[in-house]
Design a protein around this motif. Structure first.
Motif, mmCIF file in Angstrom:
data_model
loop_
_atom_site.group_PDB
_atom_site.id
_atom_site.type_symbol
_atom_site.label_atom_id
_atom_site.label_comp_id
_atom_site.label_asym_id
_atom_site.label_seq_id
_atom_site.Cartn_x
_atom_site.Cartn_y
_atom_site.Cartn_z
ATOM 1 N N PRO A 1 0.832 -1.208 0.000
ATOM 2 C CA PRO A 1 0.000 0.000 0.000
ATOM 3 C C PRO A 1 0.862 1.252 0.000
ATOM 4 O O PRO A 1 2.042 1.201 0.364
ATOM 5 C CB PRO A 1 -0.778 -0.128 1.314
ATOM 6 N N ASP A 2 0.273 2.340 -0.428
ATOM 7 C CA ASP A 2 0.975 3.628 -0.409
ATOM 8 C C ASP A 2 1.148 4.059 1.048
ATOM 9 O O ASP A 2 0.163 4.351 1.733
ATOM 10 C CB ASP A 2 0.159 4.667 -1.177
ATOM 11 N N PRO A 3 2.377 4.106 1.546
ATOM 12 C CA PRO A 3 2.583 4.425 2.965
ATOM 13 C C PRO A 3 2.195 5.860 3.318
ATOM 14 O O PRO A 3 1.963 6.169 4.491
ATOM 15 C CB PRO A 3 4.081 4.192 3.168
ATOM 16 N N ALA A 4 2.140 6.729 2.310
ATOM 17 C CA ALA A 4 1.829 8.130 2.580
ATOM 18 C C ALA A 4 0.329 8.413 2.562
ATOM 19 O O ALA A 4 -0.108 9.489 2.979
ATOM 20 C CB ALA A 4 2.529 9.027 1.558
ATOM 21 N N ALA A 5 -0.461 7.457 2.070
ATOM 22 C CA ALA A 5 -1.898 7.704 1.936
ATOM 23 C C ALA A 5 -2.586 7.670 3.290
ATOM 24 O O ALA A 5 -2.372 6.748 4.080
ATOM 25 C CB ALA A 5 -2.519 6.656 1.015
ATOM 26 N N PRO A 6 -3.413 8.653 3.599
ATOM 27 C CA PRO A 6 -4.158 8.632 4.859
ATOM 28 C C PRO A 6 -5.188 7.515 4.846
ATOM 29 O O PRO A 6 -5.727 7.155 3.798
ATOM 30 C CB PRO A 6 -4.824 10.011 4.901
ATOM 31 N N GLY A 7 -5.461 6.956 6.010
ATOM 32 C CA GLY A 7 -6.485 5.931 6.115
ATOM 33 C C GLY A 7 -7.870 6.537 6.210
ATOM 34 O O GLY A 7 -8.040 7.757 6.265
ATOM 35 N N MET A 8 -8.872 5.665 6.235
ATOM 36 C CA MET A 8 -10.254 6.136 6.358
ATOM 37 C C MET A 8 -10.430 6.958 7.627
ATOM 38 O O MET A 8 -11.112 7.989 7.631
ATOM 39 C CB MET A 8 -11.208 4.945 6.391
#
Length: 263
Positions: free
Chosen positions: A84-91
């Motif tokens: 997964p993209d480590p920089a992407a914020p979660g829900m």
């Protein structure tokens, strides 16, 4: 619908008379909350909140669907081993950014909302939709549970309504959504703009500092407890998404068939 150009934004922001409109613009997957869309949405929300010229935010979508929830294709790829993209914020970060925002967020639904999309609706301070809009907590029908969205949704919906729709996954309408507290208002499609403008005119008439203070009175102070709850729900959600039932649910969804458990 074809996938968008990789260079084209999936979220766009426009401003008019103190109102920033943030539009989910990923029609090819029904504005699903992919890592890229979440990243762009978080950035646009932060930019709007940091802009002294912005009094409030309108959140809407392009096309016929407001938001379909999680990007199931992306989820499947990650469970199959794609990093997964480590920089992407979660829900949780997205819902928290809306619930804890210092400025009001108004959800103006352009169409259907499903699963995680209902988390956005519930997180918003005010939510307005056309009467023909359809909603569903569809998680149980694909083998998972509405864990993450249960936190913002439980603040809005009555217990009886939430229990029914969480357990059955059935489709319900905008009038039912308004009666349950999920929506602020359900209006005829031709009156959506007027109903939204009436709310925005009220926000424009409010003193900016008082508006921030009023929102804080309405629950923004519960951030710490919500953070703990989101962490628990993230673990629960991950466990269900990795289950055999969820794998069958995703396969049935993409193959346009009923899951094997349907009687």
């Amino acid at each position: 619908m074809a996938e968008p150009d990789s260079g084209r934004p999936l979220v766009r922001r426009d401003s008019d008379r103190g109102i920033a409109t943030i539009t989910l613009d990923s029609e090819h997957n029904r504005n699903a909350l992919s890592a890229r869309l979440r990243t762009e949405l978080a950035a646009e929300l932060a930019a709007a909140m940091a802009d002294d010229g912005v009094r409030a935010v309108v959140l809407t979508g392009a096309g016929r669907v407001f938001c379909a929830g999680a990007d199931l294709k992306e989820v499947g790829e990650q469970l199959a081993g794609k990093e997964p993209d480590p920089a992407a914020p979660g829900m949780a970060e997205i819902f928290s950014a809306i619930m804890e925002a210092p400025k009001p967020v108004v959800a103006r639904l352009n169409g259907t909302a499903r699963a995680g999309g209902l988390g956005l609706v519930a997180a918003a301070d005010i939510a307005i939709a056309p009467e023909e809009t359809e909603f569903a907590f569809s998680e149980v029908r694909i083998g998972v549970v509405p864990a993450m969205i249960s936190i913002p949704v439980s603040v809005r919906m009555t217990d009886r309504a939430m229990t029914r729709y969480f357990l059955t996954g059935e489709v319900f309408g905008a009038r039912e959504a308004a009666a349950s507290g999920l929506l602020t208002e359900a209006v005829p499609a031709g009156e959506l703009d007027a109903a939204t403008d009436a709310v925005l005119d009220g926000l424009r008439a409010a003193a900016p500092g008082a508006l921030t203070g009023a929102k804080a009175l309405l629950g923004a102070d519960g951030a710490e407890e919500r953070g703990k709850a989101f962490a628990r729900m993230a673990e629960l959600s991950a466990r269900y998404f990795a289950s055999e039932e969820a794998a069958e649910g995703r396969a049935a969804f993409f193959e346009k068939r009923k899951p094997k458990w349907v009687l």
